[in-house]
Scaffold this active site. Structure first.
Site, PDB file in Angstrom:
ATOM      1  N   GLU A 223      61.126  38.140  45.250  1.00  0.00           N
ATOM      2  CA  GLU A 223      60.965  39.079  44.148  1.00  0.00           C
ATOM      3  C   GLU A 223      60.795  40.503  44.672  1.00  0.00           C
ATOM      4  O   GLU A 223      61.423  41.451  44.174  1.00  0.00           O
ATOM      5  CB  GLU A 223      59.749  38.707  43.283  1.00  0.00           C
ATOM      6  CG  GLU A 223      59.830  37.335  42.632  1.00  0.00           C
ATOM      7  CD  GLU A 223      59.097  36.263  43.430  1.00  0.00           C
ATOM      8  OE1 GLU A 223      58.634  35.305  42.798  1.00  0.00           O
ATOM      9  OE2 GLU A 223      58.995  36.414  44.676  1.00  0.00           O
TER      10      GLU A 223
ATOM     11  N   GLU B  66      43.629  30.987  42.178  1.00  0.00           N
ATOM     12  CA  GLU B  66      44.460  30.685  43.338  1.00  0.00           C
ATOM     13  C   GLU B  66      43.605  30.244  44.522  1.00  0.00           C
ATOM     14  O   GLU B  66      44.016  29.412  45.318  1.00  0.00           O
ATOM     15  CB  GLU B  66      45.309  31.900  43.731  1.00  0.00           C
ATOM     16  CG  GLU B  66      46.386  31.583  44.763  1.00  0.00           C
ATOM     17  CD  GLU B  66      47.407  32.688  44.917  1.00  0.00           C
ATOM     18  OE1 GLU B  66      48.528  32.552  44.392  1.00  0.00           O
ATOM     19  OE2 GLU B  66      47.080  33.703  45.566  1.00  0.00           O
TER      20      GLU B  66
ATOM     21  N   LYS C 259      53.615  40.477  52.794  1.00  0.00           N
ATOM     22  CA  LYS C 259      53.018  40.000  54.037  1.00  0.00           C
ATOM     23  C   LYS C 259      54.093  39.564  55.025  1.00  0.00           C
ATOM     24  O   LYS C 259      54.035  39.885  56.210  1.00  0.00           O
ATOM     25  CB  LYS C 259      52.057  38.837  53.747  1.00  0.00           C
ATOM     26  CG  LYS C 259      51.253  38.393  54.959  1.00  0.00           C
ATOM     27  CD  LYS C 259      50.152  37.436  54.555  1.00  0.00           C
ATOM     28  CE  LYS C 259      49.245  37.146  55.756  1.00  0.00           C
ATOM     29  NZ  LYS C 259      48.098  36.291  55.385  1.00  0.00           N
TER      30      LYS C 259
ATOM     31  N   HIS D 281      37.061  41.500  18.337  1.00  0.00           N
ATOM     32  CA  HIS D 281      37.833  41.301  17.118  1.00  0.00           C
ATOM     33  C   HIS D 281      39.020  40.370  17.351  1.00  0.00           C
ATOM     34  O   HIS D 281      39.912  40.293  16.514  1.00  0.00           O
ATOM     35  CB  HIS D 281      38.318  42.659  16.591  1.00  0.00           C
ATOM     36  CG  HIS D 281      37.191  43.564  16.205  1.00  0.00           C
ATOM     37  ND1 HIS D 281      36.680  43.609  14.928  1.00  0.00           N
ATOM     38  CD2 HIS D 281      36.442  44.435  16.941  1.00  0.00           C
ATOM     39  CE1 HIS D 281      35.679  44.485  14.883  1.00  0.00           C
ATOM     40  NE2 HIS D 281      35.517  44.993  16.090  1.00  0.00           N
TER      41      HIS D 281
ATOM     42  N   GLY E  49      46.663  37.599  50.864  1.00  0.00           N
ATOM     43  CA  GLY E  49      47.177  38.523  49.862  1.00  0.00           C
ATOM     44  C   GLY E  49      46.162  38.933  48.825  1.00  0.00           C
ATOM     45  O   GLY E  49      46.008  40.115  48.514  1.00  0.00           O
ATOM     46  N   ARG E  50      45.425  37.971  48.257  1.00  0.00           N
ATOM     47  CA  ARG E  50      44.487  38.315  47.186  1.00  0.00           C
ATOM     48  C   ARG E  50      43.198  38.914  47.740  1.00  0.00           C
ATOM     49  O   ARG E  50      42.312  39.290  46.963  1.00  0.00           O
ATOM     50  CB  ARG E  50      44.183  37.074  46.348  1.00  0.00           C
ATOM     51  CG  ARG E  50      43.631  35.894  47.107  1.00  0.00           C
ATOM     52  CD  ARG E  50      43.653  34.631  46.244  1.00  0.00           C
ATOM     53  NE  ARG E  50      43.267  33.439  46.979  1.00  0.00           N
ATOM     54  CZ  ARG E  50      44.075  32.736  47.751  1.00  0.00           C
ATOM     55  NH1 ARG E  50      45.329  33.119  47.925  1.00  0.00           N
ATOM     56  NH2 ARG E  50      43.653  31.650  48.370  1.00  0.00           N
TER      57      ARG E  50
ATOM     58  N   LYS F  51      58.890  27.387  43.918  1.00  0.00           N
ATOM     59  CA  LYS F  51      59.724  28.351  44.640  1.00  0.00           C
ATOM     60  C   LYS F  51      60.854  27.642  45.381  1.00  0.00           C
ATOM     61  O   LYS F  51      61.989  28.133  45.417  1.00  0.00           O
ATOM     62  CB  LYS F  51      58.859  29.150  45.612  1.00  0.00           C
ATOM     63  CG  LYS F  51      57.920  30.121  44.918  1.00  0.00           C
ATOM     64  CD  LYS F  51      56.850  30.666  45.837  1.00  0.00           C
ATOM     65  CE  LYS F  51      57.400  31.550  46.910  1.00  0.00           C
ATOM     66  NZ  LYS F  51      56.337  32.170  47.724  1.00  0.00           N
TER      67      LYS F  51
END
Length: 513
Positions: free
Chosen positions: A202, A341, A196, A372, A255-256, A486
């Protein structure tokens, strides 16, 4: 004198807690009353998703009380602000215009979304048409919402065929990027950089390494192979991406919630613009349902009623999602970010402390594998965990129909067993074989799992998340929770920071102190 919201919660807390068996025994029309469909046009007529909330503890009294709560929280007004392009992200002073990217929202925002979609479509068609030479691979670099949404959609929709092989890389761990390199031919690879701000450390570190890989492997103009997906196009150009390969999206798209914007570029490149547009259409059908229905008739709001019931009135700290479809294997990961978030907050939108639990911990897996692994706890553990089951009537494979029949049988049987309980011992007396039952679940049954259905599923959960936020009076559109860590990481990189003895020792151990 109590305010209307407190009064509504007091009413909810005073209602009796009936078992699922009692609720079904008392109401023969319960399944119909607590089920609903959202539909849209398909190839052979109307298609859609059935949402069955009858195996939850919702009843008419609870629904009426929750509708009272929604009214007290001004759900209708908050929904109108969201869909009208008004400021709903109050801490950052922004609108949240993700629905406009798929055609529902303020007229100007919708027009902008259509223009940006057309721009992306032209680039996708140019790549498919050979304008950049033979392109067989795309390395999509992002993190958080810039990676989770594309990864989910690409995995779900390209099991039969991918027009371009897409590898989504989010982790700064170089092992992830090297795995993508190993799977791609640099001569036929493009790179998408999704950020964005175009400053995410990263993402930008991985992007620089990807360009270096292209150069070291004989690609003459590595930057000419890069597509930028960003709300900061000028920074992408400064970084070296030609403006013709910069696909912007609005600052007001979080973003999400960004899969519907240019962040969906890798999906469109993998499956084609026709299927990407179909994904938007499925999401738009849910948008229209969410916009046009009130109270419990609004299926997204009804789901939020159940969520609030279990989190606040029954003390459930987690909610599980199990997709009985291999193609939705990444859905629980996607929902973790979307819900935790968005709603994992400790203050309300007005800055005051929350007065109850907010988002539960979202987790899950794929059936039948999860049966399982974790269903032991769901059936016999001491935790009460509401469960969502998701399945498709149409199979995603071409094998013997027995495969899909067994899959669906297990899905439905798990919900039935959670509710019914019982004792598996021959004499019915062995406590180790006893199942308490009265454990809630909801089922989302898709007619098929295609692009439109995937879009509808994701949009449903977006609106469910927003509805929960309104009922809790929090802001679901900011995410400051990662900022402190951060900042400390930047302090370490700069050689500063005052850290606790444990952290200092760890830094010294790896040579970073």
């Amino acid at each position: 004198m109590s305010d209307p919201i407190t009064t509504a919660w007091n009413r909810l807390e005073a209602l009796p807690q009936r078992s699922l068996q009692q609720l079904f025994a008392a109401d023969g029309a319960r399944v119909a009353a607590l089920s609903g469909r959202i539909e849209w046009p398909g190839e052979g007529g109307e298609t859609g998703i059935l949402f069955d909330w009858s195996k939850t503890h919702l009843d008419n009294e609870l629904l009426a009380a929750f509708e009272e709560l929604a009214q007290a929280c001004d759900f209708g007004g908050q929904r109108a602000k969201l869909l009208g392009g008004e400021i709903v992200n109050v801490t950052e002073g922004r609108a949240a215009t993700h629905t406009a990217m798929r055609g529902v929202g303020d007229e100007a925002d919708v027009e902008e979304g259509e223009a940006l979609l057309a721009r992306m479509g032209m680039l996708v068609e140019a790549i498919h048409g050979g304008a950049f030479g033979e392109i067989n691979h795309l390395i999509h670099i992002g993190i958080g919402g810039s990676a989770l949404g594309p990864a989910l959609a690409v995995d779900a929709l390209t099991r039969d065929l991918a027009l371009v092989d897409v590898h989504v890389v989010s982790n700064i761990d170089g092992v992830a990027l090297e795995a993508a390199f190993a799977a791609c031919n640099p001569a036929t690879t493009m790179v998408a950089v999704a950020s964005k701000t175009f400053t995410t450390i990263e993402t930008m570190t991985n992007a620089a390494s990807a360009l270096k890989w292209l150069a070291e492997n004989g690609v003459p103009d590595p930057s000419g192979r890069v597509v930028a997906l960003t709300a900061s196009p000028e920074k992408a150009v400064e970084w070296g991406v030609d403006e013709t390969r910069v696909l912007p999206f609005p600052e007001s798209v979080g973003g999400r919630y960004s899969l519907w914007s240019s962040i969906g570029f890798p999906v469109a490149l993998a499956v084609g613009m026709e299927d990407f547009v179909a994904m938007l259409a499925g999401a738009r059908a849910v948008d229209e349902h969410f916009r046009d229905n009130d109270g419990a008739a609004n299926l997204c709001l009804r789901a939020a009623f159940a969520d609030q019931y279990y989190a606040r009135l029954r003390g459930c700290q987690t909610r599980a999602c199990f997709a009985y479809d291999e193609r939705l294997g990444l859905l629980p990961d996607y929902l973790q970010q979307l819900e935790m978030e968005s709603n994992g907050k400790r203050v309300k939108a007005d800055g005051s402390p929350v007065d109850g639990p907010t988002a539960p911990i979202t987790w899950g897996g794929v059936g039948t594998d999860a049966q399982h692994a974790v269903f032991q706890l769901l059936h016999q553990g001491t935790h009460l965990v509401p469960v969502d089951f998701i399945a498709s009537i149409a199979p995603g494979d071409g094998l013997d129909p027995a495969h899909h029949a067994i899959l669906l049988t297990n899905c439905f049987a798990q919900g039935a067993a959670l509710m019914a309980g019982g004792n598996m011992a021959k004499d019915g007396r062995d406590p180790a074989r006893a199942f308490p039952g009265d454990r809630p679940s909801a089922t989302m049954l898709c007619d098929d799992l295609d692009a439109a259905t995937l879009g509808a599923l994701i949009a449903f959960h977006e609106h469910r998340t927003f509805a929960n936020a309104v009922l809790m009076r929090i802001n679901p559109f900011d995410q400051f929770g990662v900022e402190l860590g951060k900042k400390m990481a930047r302090d370490i990189e700069a050689g500063g920071g005052d850290f606790d003895p444990s952290t200092q020792a760890l830094l010294a151990r790896v040579g970073l102190a």
